[in-house]
Design a protein around this motif. Sequence first.
Motif, PDB file in Angstrom:
ATOM      1  N   GLN A  55       0.601  -1.247   0.072  1.00  0.00           N
ATOM      2  CA  GLN A  55       0.010  -0.070   0.140  1.00  0.00           C
ATOM      3  C   GLN A  55       1.013   1.254   0.027  1.00  0.00           C
ATOM      4  OE1 GLN A  55      -1.568   1.619   3.762  1.00  0.00           O
ATOM      5  NE2 GLN A  55      -1.248  -0.579   4.546  1.00  0.00           N
ATOM      6  N   CYS A  56       0.275   2.512  -0.387  1.00  0.00           N
ATOM      7  CA  CYS A  56       0.776   3.645  -0.440  1.00  0.00           C
ATOM      8  C   CYS A  56       0.540   4.474   0.752  1.00  0.00           C
ATOM      9  CB  CYS A  56       0.763   4.326  -1.665  1.00  0.00           C
ATOM     10  SG  CYS A  56       1.077   3.745  -3.370  1.00  0.00           S
ATOM     11  N   THR A  57      -0.715   4.222   1.387  1.00  0.00           N
ATOM     12  CA  THR A  57      -1.312   5.407   1.974  1.00  0.00           C
ATOM     13  C   THR A  57      -0.610   5.440   3.536  1.00  0.00           C
ATOM     14  OG1 THR A  57      -3.609   4.896   1.409  1.00  0.00           O
ATOM     15  CG2 THR A  57      -3.430   5.804   3.580  1.00  0.00           C
ATOM     16  N   LYS A  58      -0.085   4.409   3.978  1.00  0.00           N
ATOM     17  CA  LYS A  58       0.659   4.340   5.305  1.00  0.00           C
ATOM     18  C   LYS A  58       1.886   5.074   5.070  1.00  0.00           C
ATOM     19  CE  LYS A  58       1.598   1.313   9.123  1.00  0.00           C
ATOM     20  NZ  LYS A  58       1.745  -0.047   9.682  1.00  0.00           N
ATOM     21  N   ASN A  59       2.656   5.000   3.920  1.00  0.00           N
ATOM     22  CA  ASN A  59       3.858   5.719   3.735  1.00  0.00           C
ATOM     23  C   ASN A  59       3.641   7.091   3.645  1.00  0.00           C
ATOM     24  OD1 ASN A  59       4.005   2.643   2.960  1.00  0.00           O
ATOM     25  ND2 ASN A  59       6.190   3.144   2.637  1.00  0.00           N
ATOM     26  N   LEU A  60       2.519   7.532   2.761  1.00  0.00           N
ATOM     27  CA  LEU A  60       2.387   8.750   2.477  1.00  0.00           C
ATOM     28  C   LEU A  60       1.862   9.685   3.760  1.00  0.00           C
ATOM     29  CD1 LEU A  60       0.601   8.548  -1.027  1.00  0.00           C
ATOM     30  CD2 LEU A  60       2.845   9.539  -0.592  1.00  0.00           C
ATOM     31  N   GLU A  61       1.277   9.074   4.561  1.00  0.00           N
ATOM     32  CA  GLU A  61       0.783   9.737   5.777  1.00  0.00           C
ATOM     33  C   GLU A  61       1.567   9.775   6.771  1.00  0.00           C
ATOM     34  OE1 GLU A  61      -2.984   7.878   6.607  1.00  0.00           O
ATOM     35  OE2 GLU A  61      -4.118   8.978   5.062  1.00  0.00           O
ATOM     36  N   SER A  62       2.784   8.853   6.901  1.00  0.00           N
ATOM     37  CA  SER A  62       3.716   8.966   7.962  1.00  0.00           C
ATOM     38  C   SER A  62       4.482  10.142   7.999  1.00  0.00           C
ATOM     39  CB  SER A  62       4.508   7.733   7.651  1.00  0.00           C
ATOM     40  OG  SER A  62       5.143   7.797   6.664  1.00  0.00           O
ATOM     41  N   ALA A  63       5.217  10.451   9.087  1.00  0.00           N
ATOM     42  CA  ALA A  63       6.247  11.375   9.349  1.00  0.00           C
ATOM     43  C   ALA A  63       7.392  11.177   8.368  1.00  0.00           C
ATOM     44  CB  ALA A  63       6.683  11.494  10.634  1.00  0.00           C
ATOM     45  N   GLN A  64       7.835  10.035   7.911  1.00  0.00           N
ATOM     46  CA  GLN A  64       8.668   9.789   7.077  1.00  0.00           C
ATOM     47  C   GLN A  64       8.655  10.043   5.731  1.00  0.00           C
ATOM     48  OE1 GLN A  64       7.694   7.643   9.315  1.00  0.00           O
ATOM     49  NE2 GLN A  64       9.503   7.297  10.859  1.00  0.00           N
ATOM     50  N   GLY A  65       7.201  10.035   5.247  1.00  0.00           N
ATOM     51  CA  GLY A  65       6.631  10.406   4.039  1.00  0.00           C
ATOM     52  C   GLY A  65       6.862  11.744   3.612  1.00  0.00           C
ATOM     53  N   SER A  66       7.198  12.665   4.806  1.00  0.00           N
ATOM     54  CA  SER A  66       7.601  14.105   4.653  1.00  0.00           C
ATOM     55  C   SER A  66       8.709  14.525   5.299  1.00  0.00           C
ATOM     56  CB  SER A  66       6.260  15.012   4.947  1.00  0.00           C
ATOM     57  OG  SER A  66       5.137  14.762   4.286  1.00  0.00           O
ATOM     58  N   THR A  67       9.750  13.669   5.007  1.00  0.00           N
ATOM     59  CA  THR A  67      11.131  13.571   5.710  1.00  0.00           C
ATOM     60  C   THR A  67      11.534  15.163   6.115  1.00  0.00           C
ATOM     61  OG1 THR A  67      11.763  11.597   4.851  1.00  0.00           O
ATOM     62  CG2 THR A  67      13.393  12.879   6.063  1.00  0.00           C
ATOM     63  N   PHE A  68      11.352  16.015   4.935  1.00  0.00           N
ATOM     64  CA  PHE A  68      12.064  17.166   5.048  1.00  0.00           C
ATOM     65  C   PHE A  68      10.854  18.506   5.309  1.00  0.00           C
ATOM     66  CE2 PHE A  68      14.940  14.844   2.613  1.00  0.00           C
ATOM     67  CZ  PHE A  68      16.182  15.110   3.303  1.00  0.00           C
ATOM     68  N   GLY A  69       9.706  18.005   5.707  1.00  0.00           N
ATOM     69  CA  GLY A  69       8.531  18.837   5.760  1.00  0.00           C
ATOM     70  C   GLY A  69       7.557  19.084   4.900  1.00  0.00           C
ATOM     71  N   PHE A  70       8.055  18.528   3.833  1.00  0.00           N
ATOM     72  CA  PHE A  70       7.143  18.662   2.492  1.00  0.00           C
ATOM     73  C   PHE A  70       6.835  17.104   1.973  1.00  0.00           C
ATOM     74  CE2 PHE A  70      11.260  19.892   1.283  1.00  0.00           C
ATOM     75  CZ  PHE A  70      11.584  19.181   0.238  1.00  0.00           C
ATOM     76  N   PRO A  71       5.971  16.782   1.289  1.00  0.00           N
ATOM     77  CA  PRO A  71       6.049  15.183   0.742  1.00  0.00           C
ATOM     78  C   PRO A  71       7.134  14.805   0.080  1.00  0.00           C
ATOM     79  CG  PRO A  71       3.922  16.644   0.121  1.00  0.00           C
ATOM     80  CD  PRO A  71       4.837  17.634   0.969  1.00  0.00           C
ATOM     81  N   ASN A  72       7.748  13.752   0.328  1.00  0.00           N
ATOM     82  CA  ASN A  72       9.042  13.171  -0.662  1.00  0.00           C
ATOM     83  C   ASN A  72       8.654  13.024  -1.809  1.00  0.00           C
ATOM     84  OD1 ASN A  72      10.119  12.852   2.030  1.00  0.00           O
ATOM     85  ND2 ASN A  72       9.577  10.636   2.238  1.00  0.00           N
TER      86      ASN A  72
END
Length: 199
Positions: A55-72
């Motif tokens: 799945q993608c959702t869990k990755n996108l919604e995680s803090a790691q999905g926006s490592t630098f403060g915006f979406p990876n």
Amino acid sequence: MTSTARTSRPIPLAIFLVFAGVVGFVAAFALTLEKFAGLVNPGEAAGCDFSVLVQCTKNLESAQGSTFGFPNPLIGLAGFTAVIAVGVGVLAGARFARWFWALFNLGLLGALAFVAYLISTSIYYLGTLCPWCMVVWSVTIPAFIAVTLYNVKAGVIPLPGRLRRALGGAYAWTPFLTLLCYIVVALLAQLRLDVIRYL
């Protein structure tokens, strides 16, 4: 005259860079759309959610999905555009300076390090395998290997003669080395997540 000046343009590498850049850009763009869709419709499953594991959702919604403060994925959009530009430039006849190849290699090293972080996070912390993320991984790894070994072969990366010839000879083995990396990632995922059980 530097060795890079004497070396003919790396046409096969350029073609691969265009291919890898396009594939990576498409994956990053798809992830960006999924992120926007999640913001517009919170709680709605992403189109790339196939199971608890894939799945993608869990990755996108995680803090790691926006490592630098915006979406990876925004990093991917910019980074893969650069990869495409370098490949197209070489195909168009450009002969980049040694410092340019060194900086490009450094950028790919950063991309590989970031991908390694995301792989470990995905497998060991989030417990998921994001399909579009895996596409990004699959092109970043060989792009780094190919450019690094080309730079060794062309003398961009200064190494003693014997070591340079040995590693430069490994340039032709880029597909095999890439496959080994894929196998390592697959084994880590299997040992941690028991992927086969979900197939």
